[in-house]
Enzyme design. Structure first.
Site, short mmCIF file in Angstrom:
data_model
loop_
_atom_site.label_atom_id
_atom_site.label_comp_id
_atom_site.label_asym_id
_atom_site.label_seq_id
_atom_site.Cartn_x
_atom_site.Cartn_y
_atom_site.Cartn_z
N LYS A 155 4.31 1.67 -0.99
CA LYS A 155 5.47 1.80 -1.77
C LYS A 155 5.08 1.23 -3.07
O LYS A 155 5.82 1.44 -4.31
CB LYS A 155 7.05 0.69 -1.84
CG LYS A 155 7.11 0.68 0.12
CD LYS A 155 7.45 2.29 -0.54
CE LYS A 155 8.13 2.23 1.22
NZ LYS A 155 9.55 3.25 0.83
N LYS A 206 0.54 -1.61 0.49
CA LYS A 206 -0.22 0.15 0.05
C LYS A 206 0.78 1.35 0.00
O LYS A 206 0.44 2.02 -0.43
CB LYS A 206 -1.03 -0.32 0.85
CG LYS A 206 -2.62 -1.47 0.84
CD LYS A 206 -3.08 -0.95 2.65
CE LYS A 206 -3.93 -1.93 2.35
NZ LYS A 206 -5.13 -2.15 3.34
#
Length: 160
Positions: free
Chosen positions: A69, A67
């Protein structure tokens, strides 16, 4: 396989923190993804330990790293990242957290010091108000943010 520092679930960590506090230790918490390990991570963790206390390293779960990266991350699974970090002599305990922020963990263990890297200032730490609310302190540690797992990966992709 046994490591220098235990990898603890939340309830085990809470018990460990209570035991360390009872023994007079100061509790230090730091956190991050630690996806592709580099010298900046070593300097960051070493500097956090130099604050003189029981150093806990909280690692973002695989789901949270993706979420944060993006798709295809993390490169290394959470259990392997935890194993690597647990092997460092200056780390006393490791935990994996699955919440979007480290707030719930901070409230569960109330570390004396929440250590963050030099990409933050004391004023810009997202969890600042939480830490101050229970009487904790924030420390900015490590070398200048000249290292990045994302940049390392990009260089590896273009190396051919």
């Amino acid at each position: 396989m046994e490591f220098a520092a235990p990898i603890l679930k939340r309830n085990e960590l809470v018990a460990s923190v209570a035991n360390e506090r009872a023994g007079g230790k100061r509790i230090i918490l730091t956190n991050g993804c630690f996806d592709i390990f580099h010298v900046g991570h070593i300097r960051y963790l070493s500097a956090a330990k130099a604050l003189d206390g029981f150093l806990i390293v909280a690692i973002n779960s695989d789901e949270q790293v993706e979420k944060l990266k993006g798709n295809g991350r993390p490169f290394m699974p959470q259990n392997e990242r935890a194993e690597m970090i647990s092997s460092f002599r200056f780390v006393d305990a490791v935990t994996i957290f699955d919440e979007p922020t480290v707030t719930e963990l901070l409230l569960a263990i109330k570390p004396d010091i929440h250590a963050k890297g030099t990409d933050y200032s004391i004023e810009s730490v997202p969890e600042r108000e939480i830490v101050l609310s229970y009487g904790g302190k924030i420390a900015i540690v490590g070398d200048p943010k000249d290292h990045s797992s994302t940049e390392m990966f990009a260089r590896l992709q273009t190396a051919n």
